[in-house]
Design a protein around this motif. Structure first.
Motif, PDB file in Angstrom:
ATOM      1  N   ALA A  83       0.819  -1.218   0.000  1.00  0.00           N
ATOM      2  CA  ALA A  83       0.000   0.000   0.000  1.00  0.00           C
ATOM      3  C   ALA A  83       0.847   1.260   0.000  1.00  0.00           C
ATOM      4  N   GLN A  84       2.100   1.177   0.459  1.00  0.00           N
ATOM      5  CA  GLN A  84       2.954   2.364   0.548  1.00  0.00           C
ATOM      6  C   GLN A  84       3.874   2.534  -0.656  1.00  0.00           C
ATOM      7  N   LEU A  85       3.789   1.664  -1.640  1.00  0.00           N
ATOM      8  CA  LEU A  85       4.666   1.761  -2.797  1.00  0.00           C
ATOM      9  C   LEU A  85       4.229   2.897  -3.725  1.00  0.00           C
ATOM     10  N   ASP A  86       5.168   3.319  -4.568  1.00  0.00           N
ATOM     11  CA  ASP A  86       4.894   4.413  -5.499  1.00  0.00           C
ATOM     12  C   ASP A  86       3.955   3.952  -6.621  1.00  0.00           C
ATOM     13  N   ILE A  87       3.108   4.884  -7.085  1.00  0.00           N
ATOM     14  CA  ILE A  87       2.160   4.611  -8.170  1.00  0.00           C
ATOM     15  C   ILE A  87       2.460   5.560  -9.323  1.00  0.00           C
ATOM     16  N   LYS A 103      -2.897  11.490 -18.699  1.00  0.00           N
ATOM     17  CA  LYS A 103      -3.037  12.672 -17.851  1.00  0.00           C
ATOM     18  C   LYS A 103      -4.402  12.707 -17.181  1.00  0.00           C
ATOM     19  N   LEU A 104      -5.429  12.247 -17.895  1.00  0.00           N
ATOM     20  CA  LEU A 104      -6.775  12.196 -17.321  1.00  0.00           C
ATOM     21  C   LEU A 104      -6.821  11.235 -16.135  1.00  0.00           C
ATOM     22  N   VAL A 105      -6.176  10.091 -16.268  1.00  0.00           N
ATOM     23  CA  VAL A 105      -6.140   9.119 -15.170  1.00  0.00           C
ATOM     24  C   VAL A 105      -5.408   9.705 -13.967  1.00  0.00           C
ATOM     25  N   GLU A 106      -4.310  10.399 -14.210  1.00  0.00           N
ATOM     26  CA  GLU A 106      -3.574  11.019 -13.116  1.00  0.00           C
ATOM     27  C   GLU A 106      -4.434  12.063 -12.395  1.00  0.00           C
ATOM     28  N   GLU A 107      -5.170  12.844 -13.151  1.00  0.00           N
ATOM     29  CA  GLU A 107      -5.967  13.910 -12.543  1.00  0.00           C
ATOM     30  C   GLU A 107      -7.170  13.367 -11.780  1.00  0.00           C
ATOM     31  N   LEU A 108      -7.814  12.345 -12.318  1.00  0.00           N
ATOM     32  CA  LEU A 108      -9.059  11.861 -11.727  1.00  0.00           C
ATOM     33  C   LEU A 108      -8.862  10.739 -10.715  1.00  0.00           C
ATOM     34  N   PRO A 343     -12.627   1.470 -17.183  1.00  0.00           N
ATOM     35  CA  PRO A 343     -13.943   2.126 -17.099  1.00  0.00           C
ATOM     36  C   PRO A 343     -13.836   3.649 -17.024  1.00  0.00           C
ATOM     37  N   LEU A 344     -12.794   4.157 -16.369  1.00  0.00           N
ATOM     38  CA  LEU A 344     -12.627   5.600 -16.272  1.00  0.00           C
ATOM     39  C   LEU A 344     -12.448   6.236 -17.648  1.00  0.00           C
ATOM     40  N   ILE A 345     -11.649   5.593 -18.499  1.00  0.00           N
ATOM     41  CA  ILE A 345     -11.447   6.109 -19.855  1.00  0.00           C
ATOM     42  C   ILE A 345     -12.696   5.903 -20.711  1.00  0.00           C
ATOM     43  N   ASP A 346     -13.328   4.740 -20.579  1.00  0.00           N
ATOM     44  CA  ASP A 346     -14.519   4.463 -21.387  1.00  0.00           C
ATOM     45  C   ASP A 346     -15.644   5.460 -21.115  1.00  0.00           C
ATOM     46  N   TYR A 355      -5.018   1.471 -23.674  1.00  0.00           N
ATOM     47  CA  TYR A 355      -5.321   2.231 -22.478  1.00  0.00           C
ATOM     48  C   TYR A 355      -4.039   2.510 -21.693  1.00  0.00           C
ATOM     49  N   PRO A 356      -4.021   3.613 -20.930  1.00  0.00           N
ATOM     50  CA  PRO A 356      -2.856   3.843 -20.060  1.00  0.00           C
ATOM     51  C   PRO A 356      -2.778   2.770 -18.984  1.00  0.00           C
ATOM     52  N   THR A 357      -1.615   2.596 -18.445  1.00  0.00           N
ATOM     53  CA  THR A 357      -1.392   1.538 -17.453  1.00  0.00           C
ATOM     54  C   THR A 357      -0.833   2.133 -16.172  1.00  0.00           C
ATOM     55  N   ILE A 358      -1.272   1.577 -15.069  1.00  0.00           N
ATOM     56  CA  ILE A 358      -0.777   1.949 -13.744  1.00  0.00           C
ATOM     57  C   ILE A 358       0.271   0.926 -13.320  1.00  0.00           C
ATOM     58  N   SER A 359       1.358   1.409 -12.756  1.00  0.00           N
ATOM     59  CA  SER A 359       2.407   0.548 -12.210  1.00  0.00           C
ATOM     60  C   SER A 359       2.583   0.864 -10.738  1.00  0.00           C
TER      61      SER A 359
END
Length: 479
Positions: A83-87, A103-108, A343-346, A355-359
């Protein structure tokens, strides 16, 4: 509008669906009490879960986590580590549209602390799967997830056909299909197979049960044999009243540590032999059960249990724990990408090809000194290295313009500066002439030593000849 493509009702996205109620089957009060549970009952609970009725098993898993301090500790260690790792968010490509989606995913999504959401999602580590309800919000044409609400997985039931698709328990006991885009279901894969069998509670439940028996017996043993046996002795002519007085005195010694007895009576304290060995047996069994839980949850025991082995073994076991944490982080990131990012992008941009990816992971550790030396050597030997890439890898700020570039200080004034200030040795502007007219300190020291040098090879030759001709030390001295 992306909502016209999918069978989604707008009002359902913004309304909480799986809320607990007092009179429904989704109650916050568990229906199972694990106090006094035995191996037969535990086996039956696990068998029910395998057959598609996991409510009792999931409630048992919740209570084991609450009642066992060691299991709660190691499970929290594993969940909080991730839970404390970087996103970070990466665009699908370098195109302007994909960068805009990232950028939309980062903002929302990343505009709030996701640590608690990841922690709730990792409830699946112990139970096999976790369920979070997506509570959406809308402003004009923009959609975002206002919050992710943890829902008790016991309120959901897997489909009897595939054992994986979850259904929500309705107020009347019926099983309802989950509304699209309303839930984030994270399946933790500690092993291959059905999610209900993939949590760490399944193997740890047996260790908890045996430890529970051992601790109960330990407490009973300590209460019975923690103090010596009180043996009362009365004289042959003692009456029943005298005997009753003596018995009350013995009992009071156990609770009040004080009593009075008539003269002529005696109380003897008898120590139990082998009491320490019996106590160690309970402790060894409880400790062994804790070690098995540590292995199941963290993959090792050194970072949680006091086991000898030295610093090297602890470091090696800590790397094992980090390997597990990185695997958990990748699983959580995959759930985010498929059930939250998409779903956020859709809903905001419509379906996309990519789609963008989260790491999720810890920052890479870079040896700055080593990397700098290697880069310098490669540059000297003609290697093509990106300056901006090297700055980014080392984590250094890049210069904004030429005036902002950090330049090394020269070790000695350049020859042009020396000529401008006036050379004390009368050197000219020619570099070679100036170098010859102004030798440095090392050159001057070498010249001085060379001037004092004398050839002593004839003396050495004479001494060697005398040593060969002499028969002993006295004759050598005379020569």
């Amino acid at each position: 509008d992306a909502l016209s493509i999918y069978p989604i009702k707008r009002e359902l996205l913004k309304r909480e669906e799986a809320v607990p109620t007092v009179s429904s089957v989704r109650s916050v009060i568990p229906s199972l009490d694990i106090a006094g549970i035995d191996p037969v009952r535990m086996a039956a609970i696990m068998r029910e879960a395998d057959q598609g009725e996991p409510q009792a098993y999931l409630e048992m898993a919740e209570q084991i986590e609450e009642k066992d301090t060691h299991y709660m500790s190691i499970l929290n260690t594993r969940r909080r580590t991730v839970a404390q790792l970087d996103i970070t968010v990466a665009p699908a490509s370098e195109s302007a549209e994909d960068k805009e989606n990232a950028k939309l995913v980062e903002e929302l999504l990343l505009n709030r602390n996701l640590e608690f959401d990841i922690y709730d999602m990792l409830d699946a580590v112990g139970k096999g799967y976790s369920v979070l309800e997506n509570v959406w919000a809308q402003s004009e044409s923009q959609w975002w997830i206002e919050r992710l609400e943890w829902r008790n997985p016991a309120w959901f039931k897997p489909d009897r056909i595939d054992g994986r698709t979850l259904r929500l328990r309705g107020d009347g006991g019926e099983m309802k299909e989950l509304t699209p885009y309303k839930y984030t279901i994270h399946e933790h894969r500690a092993k291959s197979g059905l999610p209900i069998r993939g949590g760490t509670t399944r193997p740890c439940a047996w260790a908890w049960l045996f430890k529970n028996f051992a601790v109960k017996d330990w407490v009973i043993f300590a209460e019975a044999y923690g103090q010596p046996i009180r043996l009362g002795k009365y004289h042959p002519g003692a009456s029943q009243e005298d005997r009753a007085v003596l018995m009350r005195a013995i009992r009071n010694i156990g609770s009040d540590f004080g009593a009075i007895i008539p003269e002529g009576m005696d109380i003897t304290f008898v120590e139990s032999q082998g009491k320490t060995a019996s106590t160690d047996m309970f402790e060894r069994l409880a400790r062994w059960c804790d070690e098995q839980m540590s292995k199941a949850v963290l993959g090792q025991t050194t970072t949680t249990d006091a086991i000898s082995g030295g610093h090297a073994v602890s470091q090696e076991h800590n790397e094992v724990r980090w390997d597990i944490a990185e695997s958990d982080a990748k699983q959580v990131a995959a759930t985010f990408n498929s059930q939250i990012v998409r779903p956020l992008i859709d809903l905001n941009k419509g379906p996309q090809k990519k789609y963008p990816t989260i790491s999720i992971g810890r920052a890479e550790s870079v040896d700055i000194e080593r990397e700098s030396v290697v880069a310098e050597r490669m540059a000297r030997n003609g290697g093509r290295i990106s300056a901006s890439g090297m700055v980014k890898r080392l984590g250094l700020p890049e210069a904004k313009d030429d005036n902002d570039v950090l330049k090394p200080m020269p070790s000695e004034p350049p020859m042009a500066l020396m000529s401008a200030r006036g050379c004390p040795h009368g050197c000219s502007h020619d570099i070679e002439t100036a170098s010859a007219a102004a030798p440095d300190a090392i050159d001057r020291l070498a010249e001085e030593l060379a001037g004092d040098y004398e050839d002593i090879s004839p003396i050495v030759a004479a001494l060697e000849q005398a040593a060969r001709d002499a028969k002993d030390w006295d004759e050598f001295g005379q020569k």
